[in-house]
Design a protein around this motif. Structure first.
Motif, mmCIF file in Angstrom:
data_model
loop_
_atom_site.group_PDB
_atom_site.id
_atom_site.type_symbol
_atom_site.label_atom_id
_atom_site.label_comp_id
_atom_site.label_asym_id
_atom_site.label_seq_id
_atom_site.Cartn_x
_atom_site.Cartn_y
_atom_site.Cartn_z
ATOM 1 N N GLN A 1 -37.456 30.138 -3.702
ATOM 2 C CA GLN A 1 -36.674 30.926 -2.742
ATOM 3 C C GLN A 1 -35.190 30.626 -2.929
ATOM 4 O OE1 GLN A 1 -38.040 30.858 1.284
ATOM 5 N NE2 GLN A 1 -40.178 30.714 0.708
ATOM 6 N N TRP B 1 -32.819 34.063 0.275
ATOM 7 C CA TRP B 1 -33.539 33.757 1.504
ATOM 8 C C TRP B 1 -32.694 33.114 2.590
ATOM 9 C CZ3 TRP B 1 -38.903 34.637 2.148
ATOM 10 C CH2 TRP B 1 -39.522 35.196 1.023
ATOM 11 N N GLY B 2 -31.590 32.537 2.214
ATOM 12 C CA GLY B 2 -30.792 31.890 3.252
ATOM 13 C C GLY B 2 -29.484 31.430 2.670
ATOM 14 N N GLY B 3 -28.576 30.985 3.567
ATOM 15 C CA GLY B 3 -27.327 30.445 3.071
ATOM 16 C C GLY B 3 -26.127 30.983 3.808
ATOM 17 N N ILE B 4 -24.960 30.751 3.211
ATOM 18 C CA ILE B 4 -23.714 31.218 3.803
ATOM 19 C C ILE B 4 -22.994 32.079 2.783
ATOM 20 C CG2 ILE B 4 -21.448 30.509 4.597
ATOM 21 C CD1 ILE B 4 -22.583 28.147 5.854
ATOM 22 N N THR C 1 -31.266 30.434 -2.657
ATOM 23 C CA THR C 1 -30.339 30.496 -1.521
ATOM 24 C C THR C 1 -28.935 30.577 -2.064
ATOM 25 O OG1 THR C 1 -30.444 28.088 -1.444
ATOM 26 C CG2 THR C 1 -31.794 29.273 0.132
ATOM 27 N N PRO D 1 -45.032 26.981 -4.040
ATOM 28 C CA PRO D 1 -44.332 28.073 -4.716
ATOM 29 C C PRO D 1 -44.808 28.242 -6.150
ATOM 30 C CG PRO D 1 -42.786 26.471 -3.789
ATOM 31 C CD PRO D 1 -44.144 25.893 -3.620
ATOM 32 N N THR E 1 -30.640 24.940 7.840
ATOM 33 C CA THR E 1 -30.162 24.974 6.456
ATOM 34 C C THR E 1 -31.269 25.386 5.504
ATOM 35 O OG1 THR E 1 -30.737 22.705 5.846
ATOM 36 C CG2 THR E 1 -28.638 23.042 6.980
ATOM 37 N N SER E 2 -32.393 25.807 6.066
ATOM 38 C CA SER E 2 -33.507 26.168 5.212
ATOM 39 C C SER E 2 -33.384 27.622 4.782
ATOM 40 C CB SER E 2 -34.801 25.921 5.986
ATOM 41 O OG SER E 2 -35.887 25.995 5.136
ATOM 42 N N GLY E 3 -34.487 28.201 4.361
ATOM 43 C CA GLY E 3 -34.423 29.591 3.951
ATOM 44 C C GLY E 3 -34.494 30.517 5.141
ATOM 45 N N THR E 4 -33.446 30.498 5.960
ATOM 46 C CA THR E 4 -33.443 31.332 7.167
ATOM 47 C C THR E 4 -32.267 32.288 7.131
ATOM 48 O OG1 THR E 4 -32.401 29.421 8.179
ATOM 49 C CG2 THR E 4 -34.648 29.851 8.804
ATOM 50 N N PRO E 5 -32.496 33.560 7.412
ATOM 51 C CA PRO E 5 -31.412 34.539 7.397
ATOM 52 C C PRO E 5 -30.460 34.352 8.597
ATOM 53 C CG PRO E 5 -33.467 35.559 8.093
ATOM 54 C CD PRO E 5 -33.795 34.159 7.686
ATOM 55 N N ILE F 1 -34.480 25.357 -2.568
ATOM 56 C CA ILE F 1 -35.916 25.511 -2.360
ATOM 57 C C ILE F 1 -36.562 26.078 -3.606
ATOM 58 C CG2 ILE F 1 -37.646 26.561 -0.827
ATOM 59 C CD1 ILE F 1 -35.293 26.998 1.159
ATOM 60 N N PRO F 2 -37.721 25.565 -4.025
ATOM 61 C CA PRO F 2 -38.398 26.184 -5.160
ATOM 62 C C PRO F 2 -38.945 27.556 -4.764
ATOM 63 C CG PRO F 2 -39.719 24.388 -4.249
ATOM 64 C CD PRO F 2 -38.416 24.380 -3.518
ATOM 65 N N GLN G 1 -26.886 23.279 2.155
ATOM 66 C CA GLN G 1 -27.904 24.318 2.024
ATOM 67 C C GLN G 1 -29.109 23.730 1.313
ATOM 68 O OE1 GLN G 1 -28.337 27.473 3.201
ATOM 69 N NE2 GLN G 1 -30.356 27.160 2.270
ATOM 70 N N ASP G 2 -30.293 23.978 1.860
ATOM 71 C CA ASP G 2 -31.498 23.535 1.179
ATOM 72 C C ASP G 2 -31.636 24.267 -0.150
ATOM 73 O OD1 ASP G 2 -31.918 22.061 3.392
ATOM 74 O OD2 ASP G 2 -33.875 22.902 3.914
ATOM 75 N N ARG H 1 -30.777 32.300 12.415
ATOM 76 C CA ARG H 1 -29.970 31.136 12.759
ATOM 77 C C ARG H 1 -29.309 31.361 14.110
ATOM 78 N NH1 ARG H 1 -27.153 29.396 6.968
ATOM 79 N NH2 ARG H 1 -29.090 28.709 6.013
ATOM 80 N N LEU I 1 -26.873 38.472 3.423
ATOM 81 C CA LEU I 1 -27.081 37.631 2.246
ATOM 82 C C LEU I 1 -27.213 38.424 0.954
ATOM 83 C CD1 LEU I 1 -29.630 35.127 3.758
ATOM 84 C CD2 LEU I 1 -27.266 34.668 3.140
#
Ligand code: HEM
Ligand code: CU
Ligand code: CU
Lengths: 274, 556
Positions: A218, A138-141, A220, B239, B310-314, A215-216, A212-213, B318, A121
């Motif tokens: 974090q 923090w996350g995503g594609i 993505t 947050p 789909t959350s904040g996960t690396p 997020i406040p 994709q979420d 997943r 990421l």
């Protein structure tokens, strides 16, 4: 078991498998596919749908057959067969699902990889001075794209997405455009960097098969390439308050020329077009 | 722990405890009374939860938000989920049947801690009332049964706090119950009864109770932190104050994924009791059943992040959770194949209990298949938080657990009341429940795939027709409770007398009178080492099959 009954079972099995494959490949349950991801996704969907159909119809058939064939007839007394177990059968139906599940897992790993899901990421963030300015993703594609090195045409188009109750805002760093709708050129890799202002939202475009979420606190990332021009809904998919159901926007996919027209009409700063 | 055994407590109980219908409203220590208290209380909440679900389906019959105010809609969906999970399914599949059956199955006169047992039950009605009344007093919580912050921190605080309190109580009740089941199964077994001779429901309850005891405290701790964030503005999950909203999701699902097995493992156990008795066959693969339950327990603790793809996960996370989740399908599959093999070659009475059990098998297989699809990250990314997920979990929770609750009521009603239910009404109940359920939830898969998110009061008008179809199914489900209620009430008054063992079953609860006496047996508890010792040899089976004249012509 006699030979004819083995043949009959084999035949039924073949019909089941072919039928399931046919249904899985030909029954379309999905909306149009309008991104590179969507085509890959649909391939996975057809495989899972085929396997699922075969399994479900097979088990449904077995239940119905048993209930009819082994039902207690009026006046019939006595018990059923005293079968307490059968080691080889039990090993069989442990091993086969394990192999199927392993196959599905590896296959979907491959699919996810092709969607760009396995790219680290925070790629490219390290050897830059802005590194400490740059927030951790923090996350995503897909990898986060930096604004500074996107001046060549092949690089991704970066867009910053802000979600708040109950709207999405799209900021194009290149032209300093702020828009309520997302405009993207067809065939161009787009890299969204998403962050929410208040509560968690989610960015979903059903025709792109991506979500994709947002997020406040974090950020993505979500990368995609649209493949069909048109106007598609952007849907918020995470409960975010009373008006969650009306939190929608649209993504407009244009041919490159139309997109450029839109861009230059809206850009606040002049940028060198490629 | 001794309270259950001494013979003198017989008279003691008679003096101290009310008898007749009054005892069902008392702090009774009798496990059978407590079991029924759980069952009836749970069913009342099921009706309330059903009304709430009906309200949701009415709102969704049109694409506009026109039936309820938007914030009321969110309160209704939060209450619906919370009531159905914490006040209906969990208390009934665990508390109701667990309390009624486990002491019989281990050959005891009561649970290990009868007083704790009564306390556990009596925590439920106040907690439930608090939850429901929050709607009228302050407005209920609005952030869904998952209560994700920051939403749960920013919606009106009073309702959210009452929600947290109520769930804490219900969680506490569940932990007390779990401790009691573990102690009863492991320590109160009648001398001579080995673990591997126990009816399968005991194993299911042992596994479930381990999950309850390990994971519910995590939920409790998490909700307490959340309430600090709400009341005294700490920043654990906020947050804005430097907290981390995703950590809450990890903690919440560390409980709530096991919670889905807390809802379904006991149901697996009940089906394993019902099928052999009505198919007149041993439960197929006893040993592999036991190992599958325990494997599910272990795996169930390490798959929670599949709710957060789909959350904040690396990426690595997943992937790990995809593989772990997919593998749960293996032990689950073993159990289903074992039940199919239990049907095979049986002498199956096609009564309501069997129909509901087979309905469960079909529905759950469907829900399990969509579950394995959802476990695949790339698949889930499209359908997460959509109606596809709503469809999945109703297939496993309603099509699974609720169908089994009905099967269990049809199966044990003669034992509990001493009277038989009306079979025609029972089959009719099954038919409209099955049709209504599938009509309500099958179309929702399509909705999710095509772009309808969950927890919305309004939607794209292109989905109107399919939503109306689903609402029609919900109406049928609502109607299906009427024949059931009529049957249960009517038969209690003048159903045919059942006798002690109408199914000629072999598990211990059938070896005493119907309804059973206080302390379960007049004499010593029987030692049942083969709870599934049904069945005849192949030759005898063929003989009884061909003896029958109406069969000879149709099938040679
Ligand atoms: C073969 C076994 C199963 C698998 C692989 C599986 C997988 C999943 C996955 C991956 C999700 C997350 C979907 C998403 O939110 O995007 C999910 C959701 C859910 N599952 Fe399952 N599941 C299985 C069985 C069950 C069972 C037995 C139950 C309960 C009895 C259950 C209840 C639920 C519930 C309640 C949710 C939704 C929770 C929520 O977001 O509100 N599942 N399941
Ligand atoms: Cu939203
Ligand atoms: Cu789960």
């Amino acid at each position: 078991m006699s030979i004819p009954s083995i043949i009959r079972i084999l035949l039924l099995g073949i019909i089941l498998v072919l039928g399931g494959l046919w249904i899985g490949q030909n029954v379309n349950l999905l909306p149009v596919d309008a991104s590179l991801n969507a085509a890959v996704y649909d391939e996975l969907f057809r495989v899972l749908f085929s396997i699922g159909t075969i399994l479900f119809l097979g088990i449904l058939g077995l239940v119905l057959f048993s209930l009819i064939k082994f039902r207690r007839r009026p006046g019939q007394q006595g018990d059923g067969l005293a079968l307490e177990g059968n080691l080889s059968l039990e090993v069989f139906w442990t091993a086969v699902p394990a192999v199927v599940v392993l196959f599905i897992g590896l296959y979907s790993f491959d699919i996810y990889d092709r969607m760009g899901g396995m790219v680290p990421l925070n790629h490219g963030a390290h050897d830059h001075q802005q590194m400490d300015m740059q927030q951790n993703i923090w996350g995503g594609i897909g990898a986060n794209v930096e604004v500074s090195n996107t001046d060549n045409a092949l690089a991704a188009l970066p867009v910053e997405v802000t979600a708040l109750q109950y709207a999405f805002l799209f900021h194009y760093p290149k032209g300093d455009i702020i828009s309520g709708e997302l405009h993207v050129p067809k065939g161009q890799l787009v890299s969204l960097r998403l962050e929410a202002k208040d509560v968690i939202h989610a960015f979903w475009v059903p025709e792109f098969r991506i979500k994709q979420d947002v997020i406040p606190g974090q950020p993505t990332v979500l990368n995609f390439t649209a493949t069909k021009t048109g106007r598609y809904s952007i849907v918020c998919a995470e409960l975010c308050g009373p008006y969650h159901g009306s939190m929608r926007s649209a993504v407009v996919v244009d041919e490159a020329d139309d997109y450029n027209t839109w861009f230059s009409n809206n850009a606040k700063t002049t940028v060198s077009e490629a | 722990m001794t309270a259950a055994i001494p013979p003198t407590s017989d008279e003691q109980l008679d003096h101290l405890q009310p008898t007749g219908w009054l005892r069902y409203f008392s702090f009774s220590l009798d496990h059978k009374v407590i079991g029924l208290q759980y069952l009836v209380c749970g069913f009342i909440f099921y009706l309330i939860g059903g009304l709430l679900g009906g309200a949701i389906r009415i709102e969704l019959a049109s694409p506009m938000s026109d039936f309820m105010a938007r914030d009321v809609y969110n309160q209704v969906l939060t209450l619906h989920g919370t009531v159905m999970i914490f006040l209906w399914i969990v208390p009934v599949v665990n508390g109701a049947f667990g309390n009624y059956l486990i002491p019989f199955y281990v050959g005891a006169r009561d649970m290990a801690f009868p007083r704790l047992n009564a306390v556990a039950f009596w925590m439920i009605p106040p907690a439930g009332l608090m939850l429901i009344s929050s709607y009228f007093i302050t407005g209920a919580a609005q952030s869904g049964w998952t209560a994700y912050p920051p939403l749960s921190i920013t919606t009106p605080a009073a309702g959210q706090i009452l929600w947290i309190l109520s769930v804490l109580f219900l969680g506490g009740s569940s932990i007390f119950g779990g401790i009691n089941f573990i102690a009863t199964i492991l320590k109160l077994r009648r001398p001579g009864l080995k673990l591997m001779q126990l009816p399968m429901y005991c194993w299911a309850m042992l596994g479930t109770s381990i999950l309850v005891v390990l994971s519910t405290p995590v939920l409790a701790g998490t909700l307490i932190l959340l309430s600090f964030d709400i009341v005294v503005h700490t920043g654990f999950f906020n947050p804005g104050l430097g907290g981390n909203a995703v950590v809450y999701q990890h903690l919440f699902w560390f409980y709530s994924h096991p919670a889905v097995y807390i809802m379904v493992l006991p149901a697996f156990g009940l089906v394993s009791e019902i099928l052999p008795a009505h198919c007149r066959k041993p439960l197929f693969g006893y040993t592999t059943m036991v190992y599958s339950i325990m494997t599910i327990v272990v795996l169930g603790l390490v798959v929670w992040a599949h709710h957060m793809f789909t959350s904040g996960t690396p990426p690595w996370m997943r992937l790990f959770f995809t593989i772990a989740t997919s593998f749960i399908a293996v032990p689950t599959g073993i159990k289903f194949f074992n039940w199919l093999a239990t049907l095979w070659g049986g002498r199956i009475s096609l009564n309501s209990a069997v129909l509901f059990s087979c309905g469960f098998i079909v529905n759950f297989v469907f829900g399990g298949i969509t579950g394995v699809m959802l476990a695949q990250v790339p698949f889930d990314i499209h359908v997460h938080d959509t109606y596809f997920v709503v469809a999945h979990f109703h297939y496993v929770v309603y099509g699974g657990s609720v169908f089994v609750i009905f099967a269990a009521i049809y199966h044990w009603y003669p034992k509990i009341t001493g009277r038989m239910l009306n079979e025609h009404l029972g089959r009719f109940h099954f038919l409209i429940t099955f049709i209504g359920f599938n009509l309500c939830f099958a179309p929702q898969h399509w909705l999710g795939l095509n772009g309808m998110p969950r927890r919305v009061a309004e939607y794209d008008p292109q989905f109107t027709f399919i939503n109306q179809l689903s609402s029609a199914g919900a109406l049928l489900m609502a109607l299906s409770t009427l024949p059931f209620l009529w049957n249960v009430v009517q038969s209690a008054i003048n159903g045919p007398i059942a006798g002690d063992n109408p199914w000629k079953a072999l598990t211990p609860e059938w070896l005493t009178s119907s309804p059973p006496p206080v302390e379960n047996w007049t004499g010593e508890a029987p030692l049942v080492t083969e709870p599934y010792g049904y069945g005849v040899t192949e030759e005898q089976f063929q003989k009884t099959a061909t003896n029958n004249s109406d069969r000879r012509s149709s099938d040679q």
